[in-house]
Design a protein around this motif. Sequence first.
Motif, PDB file in Angstrom:
ATOM      1  N   ALA A  13      12.811  24.732  -0.414  1.00  0.00           N
ATOM      2  CA  ALA A  13      11.576  24.872  -1.186  1.00  0.00           C
ATOM      3  C   ALA A  13      10.351  24.622  -0.304  1.00  0.00           C
ATOM      4  CB  ALA A  13      11.586  23.913  -2.371  1.00  0.00           C
ATOM      5  N   MET A  14      10.410  23.578   0.502  1.00  0.00           N
ATOM      6  CA  MET A  14       9.299  23.263   1.406  1.00  0.00           C
ATOM      7  C   MET A  14       9.075  24.413   2.397  1.00  0.00           C
ATOM      8  SD  MET A  14       8.186  20.044   0.779  1.00  0.00           S
ATOM      9  CE  MET A  14       7.697  19.234   2.286  1.00  0.00           C
ATOM     10  N   LYS A  15      10.174  24.979   2.889  1.00  0.00           N
ATOM     11  CA  LYS A  15      10.076  26.096   3.828  1.00  0.00           C
ATOM     12  C   LYS A  15       9.429  27.303   3.158  1.00  0.00           C
ATOM     13  CE  LYS A  15      11.011  28.210   7.752  1.00  0.00           C
ATOM     14  NZ  LYS A  15      10.328  27.816   9.018  1.00  0.00           N
ATOM     15  N   ALA A  16       9.813  27.592   1.911  1.00  0.00           N
ATOM     16  CA  ALA A  16       9.250  28.735   1.189  1.00  0.00           C
ATOM     17  C   ALA A  16       7.752  28.565   0.969  1.00  0.00           C
ATOM     18  CB  ALA A  16       9.968  28.899  -0.146  1.00  0.00           C
ATOM     19  N   LEU A  17       7.298  27.333   0.765  1.00  0.00           N
ATOM     20  CA  LEU A  17       5.880  27.072   0.498  1.00  0.00           C
ATOM     21  C   LEU A  17       5.005  27.218   1.744  1.00  0.00           C
ATOM     22  CD1 LEU A  17       6.224  24.063  -1.941  1.00  0.00           C
ATOM     23  CD2 LEU A  17       5.207  26.276  -2.479  1.00  0.00           C
ATOM     24  N   GLU A  18       5.610  27.198   2.925  1.00  0.00           N
ATOM     25  CA  GLU A  18       4.837  27.353   4.162  1.00  0.00           C
ATOM     26  C   GLU A  18       4.053  28.666   4.159  1.00  0.00           C
ATOM     27  OE1 GLU A  18       7.411  26.952   7.501  1.00  0.00           O
ATOM     28  OE2 GLU A  18       7.833  24.820   7.133  1.00  0.00           O
ATOM     29  N   LYS A  19       4.638  29.696   3.571  1.00  0.00           N
ATOM     30  CA  LYS A  19       3.996  31.009   3.509  1.00  0.00           C
ATOM     31  C   LYS A  19       2.752  30.986   2.632  1.00  0.00           C
ATOM     32  CE  LYS A  19       5.107  35.845   2.386  1.00  0.00           C
ATOM     33  NZ  LYS A  19       6.180  36.756   1.901  1.00  0.00           N
ATOM     34  N   TYR A  20       2.650  29.983   1.748  1.00  0.00           N
ATOM     35  CA  TYR A  20       1.540  29.901   0.793  1.00  0.00           C
ATOM     36  C   TYR A  20       0.689  28.652   1.023  1.00  0.00           C
ATOM     37  CZ  TYR A  20       4.687  33.290  -1.276  1.00  0.00           C
ATOM     38  OH  TYR A  20       5.514  34.370  -1.472  1.00  0.00           O
ATOM     39  N   GLY A  21       0.564  28.270   2.271  1.00  0.00           N
ATOM     40  CA  GLY A  21      -0.295  27.141   2.613  1.00  0.00           C
ATOM     41  C   GLY A  21       0.394  25.800   2.658  1.00  0.00           C
ATOM     42  N   GLY A  22       1.699  25.775   2.458  1.00  0.00           N
ATOM     43  CA  GLY A  22       2.433  24.525   2.513  1.00  0.00           C
ATOM     44  C   GLY A  22       2.307  23.711   1.238  1.00  0.00           C
ATOM     45  N   LEU A  23       2.942  22.558   1.246  1.00  0.00           N
ATOM     46  CA  LEU A  23       2.893  21.672   0.091  1.00  0.00           C
ATOM     47  C   LEU A  23       1.561  20.932   0.075  1.00  0.00           C
ATOM     48  CD1 LEU A  23       4.721  20.610  -2.266  1.00  0.00           C
ATOM     49  CD2 LEU A  23       5.217  18.647  -0.778  1.00  0.00           C
ATOM     50  N   PRO A  24       0.791  21.020  -1.019  1.00  0.00           N
ATOM     51  CA  PRO A  24      -0.498  20.321  -1.080  1.00  0.00           C
ATOM     52  C   PRO A  24      -0.334  18.809  -0.906  1.00  0.00           C
ATOM     53  CG  PRO A  24      -0.302  21.915  -2.865  1.00  0.00           C
ATOM     54  CD  PRO A  24       1.050  21.820  -2.229  1.00  0.00           C
ATOM     55  N   GLU A  25      -1.374  18.165  -0.390  1.00  0.00           N
ATOM     56  CA  GLU A  25      -1.319  16.732  -0.113  1.00  0.00           C
ATOM     57  C   GLU A  25      -1.114  15.902  -1.376  1.00  0.00           C
ATOM     58  OE1 GLU A  25      -4.742  15.543   2.046  1.00  0.00           O
ATOM     59  OE2 GLU A  25      -4.187  16.607   3.882  1.00  0.00           O
ATOM     60  N   ASP A  26      -1.644  16.381  -2.507  1.00  0.00           N
ATOM     61  CA  ASP A  26      -1.536  15.600  -3.741  1.00  0.00           C
ATOM     62  C   ASP A  26      -0.350  16.025  -4.599  1.00  0.00           C
ATOM     63  OD1 ASP A  26      -2.668  18.048  -4.256  1.00  0.00           O
ATOM     64  OD2 ASP A  26      -4.301  17.292  -5.505  1.00  0.00           O
ATOM     65  N   ALA A  27       0.631  16.684  -3.974  1.00  0.00           N
ATOM     66  CA  ALA A  27       1.851  17.082  -4.686  1.00  0.00           C
ATOM     67  C   ALA A  27       2.950  16.054  -4.435  1.00  0.00           C
ATOM     68  CB  ALA A  27       2.307  18.459  -4.229  1.00  0.00           C
ATOM     69  N   VAL A  28       3.724  15.767  -5.467  1.00  0.00           N
ATOM     70  CA  VAL A  28       4.820  14.801  -5.390  1.00  0.00           C
ATOM     71  C   VAL A  28       6.081  15.456  -5.944  1.00  0.00           C
ATOM     72  CG1 VAL A  28       5.667  12.577  -6.219  1.00  0.00           C
ATOM     73  CG2 VAL A  28       3.250  12.844  -5.657  1.00  0.00           C
ATOM     74  N   LEU A  29       7.191  15.291  -5.235  1.00  0.00           N
ATOM     75  CA  LEU A  29       8.460  15.814  -5.737  1.00  0.00           C
ATOM     76  C   LEU A  29       8.779  15.159  -7.073  1.00  0.00           C
ATOM     77  CD1 LEU A  29      11.048  17.517  -5.285  1.00  0.00           C
ATOM     78  CD2 LEU A  29      12.021  15.521  -4.116  1.00  0.00           C
ATOM     79  N   SER A  30       8.996  15.981  -8.098  1.00  0.00           N
ATOM     80  CA  SER A  30       9.216  15.463  -9.446  1.00  0.00           C
ATOM     81  C   SER A  30      10.675  15.546  -9.874  1.00  0.00           C
ATOM     82  CB  SER A  30       8.350  16.236 -10.447  1.00  0.00           C
ATOM     83  OG  SER A  30       8.659  15.905 -11.769  1.00  0.00           O
ATOM     84  N   LYS A  31      11.306  16.690  -9.634  1.00  0.00           N
ATOM     85  CA  LYS A  31      12.665  16.873 -10.149  1.00  0.00           C
ATOM     86  C   LYS A  31      13.396  17.951  -9.352  1.00  0.00           C
ATOM     87  CE  LYS A  31      13.082  16.813 -14.609  1.00  0.00           C
ATOM     88  NZ  LYS A  31      13.042  17.203 -16.044  1.00  0.00           N
ATOM     89  N   VAL A  32      14.678  17.709  -9.112  1.00  0.00           N
ATOM     90  CA  VAL A  32      15.577  18.722  -8.563  1.00  0.00           C
ATOM     91  C   VAL A  32      16.705  18.866  -9.574  1.00  0.00           C
ATOM     92  CG1 VAL A  32      17.009  19.438  -6.622  1.00  0.00           C
ATOM     93  CG2 VAL A  32      15.000  17.975  -6.222  1.00  0.00           C
ATOM     94  N   GLN A  33      16.810  20.032 -10.176  1.00  0.00           N
ATOM     95  CA  GLN A  33      17.698  20.184 -11.325  1.00  0.00           C
ATOM     96  C   GLN A  33      18.503  21.471 -11.232  1.00  0.00           C
ATOM     97  OE1 GLN A  33      15.583  20.370 -15.055  1.00  0.00           O
ATOM     98  NE2 GLN A  33      17.366  19.780 -16.247  1.00  0.00           N
ATOM     99  N   ILE A  34      19.828  21.343 -11.404  1.00  0.00           N
ATOM    100  CA  ILE A  34      20.690  22.519 -11.479  1.00  0.00           C
ATOM    101  C   ILE A  34      20.617  23.084 -12.891  1.00  0.00           C
ATOM    102  CG2 ILE A  34      23.048  23.393 -11.265  1.00  0.00           C
ATOM    103  CD1 ILE A  34      23.629  21.141  -9.309  1.00  0.00           C
ATOM    104  N   GLU A  35      20.433  24.384 -13.002  1.00  0.00           N
ATOM    105  CA  GLU A  35      20.430  25.037 -14.308  1.00  0.00           C
ATOM    106  C   GLU A  35      21.764  25.753 -14.505  1.00  0.00           C
ATOM    107  OE1 GLU A  35      16.976  27.381 -14.974  1.00  0.00           O
ATOM    108  OE2 GLU A  35      15.664  25.622 -14.964  1.00  0.00           O
ATOM    109  N   TYR A  36      22.185  25.820 -15.767  1.00  0.00           N
ATOM    110  CA  TYR A  36      23.512  26.347 -16.082  1.00  0.00           C
ATOM    111  C   TYR A  36      23.439  27.412 -17.165  1.00  0.00           C
ATOM    112  CZ  TYR A  36      25.302  22.161 -13.695  1.00  0.00           C
ATOM    113  OH  TYR A  36      25.583  21.175 -12.771  1.00  0.00           O
ATOM    114  N   ALA A  37      24.405  28.328 -17.115  1.00  0.00           N
ATOM    115  CA  ALA A  37      24.694  29.218 -18.240  1.00  0.00           C
ATOM    116  C   ALA A  37      25.808  28.557 -19.030  1.00  0.00           C
ATOM    117  CB  ALA A  37      25.127  30.591 -17.740  1.00  0.00           C
ATOM    118  N   GLU A  38      25.617  28.379 -20.324  1.00  0.00           N
ATOM    119  CA  GLU A  38      26.569  27.631 -21.138  1.00  0.00           C
ATOM    120  C   GLU A  38      27.312  28.539 -22.121  1.00  0.00           C
ATOM    121  OE1 GLU A  38      24.103  24.657 -22.896  1.00  0.00           O
ATOM    122  OE2 GLU A  38      24.201  23.344 -21.135  1.00  0.00           O
TER     123      GLU A  38
END
Length: 251
Positions: free
Chosen positions: A88-113
């Motif tokens: 995710a951090m690598k992908a954001l490099e193309k768009y200016g990187g992770l902003p200074e006031d951004a904080v990692l909130s959640k990493v969540q696997i999504e499922y088909a049930e």
Amino acid sequence: MKREFVLLLILVTALSAVFLRMHASGNSVILSPVGEIELKTALPESPAEVNLYRVVGDESIEGIGNSSPDYGRIRYNLPSEEDAVRFAMKALEKYGGLPEDAVLSKVQIEYAEVINTDTGKIADRKPTLIRVTFKRYVDGMPVIGPGGKIVVYIGDNGEIVDLTKIWRKLEYAGKAKIIPAKEAFDRLVKGEVVMKPMGKLKLKITDVELGYFAAGFGKRQEYYTPVWIFHCKDHLGKNVTLAVKAIGEDF
């Protein structure tokens, strides 16, 4: 007769207001336009004012693919949560990187049930992608609402399925006087929330704090709105967030 009816209606309304206040102070269930509310935490002390921020620019990304992303496809080679953050951090490099006031909130696997139609319970589930969410903080206070986060959707082997970001540029615009948390709670009881939930809920308020509200894509916003944030649990134990404006109606 009509006058007596009007007087009776006024009396009933006044008694209802007293009833609600008694229940609020007694930590009981309160009937509200948003549903049943139970205050399970102490209301915090309220500062007299907060910093106000004016929006001076917009930095938005709504999807990065040329076609609709396949969110629901079953995937068998999802990265670990730690690697997902790195992708995710690598992908954001193309768009200016992770902003200074951004904080990692959640990493969540999504499922088909798969639901068993006889029992209504989940019979099986398969992973579809990993969602990495970063949230914004201003002056150490959380920004809530659809415009306060970056979400990166990651598929097999670190493939970036999609990315959304709303990160408005802000400038300090002075101080704003705010209402006490108790008054904000009274407004919540009346249903005066920033974004009304769909349908009526059964909610237990577990925490209350100050923050800011950021609108979603395509919404013009002159200021980041200071809000009292009510963190709740519904009857299924899921998190629900409600917000009440902490300042006047002009914002």
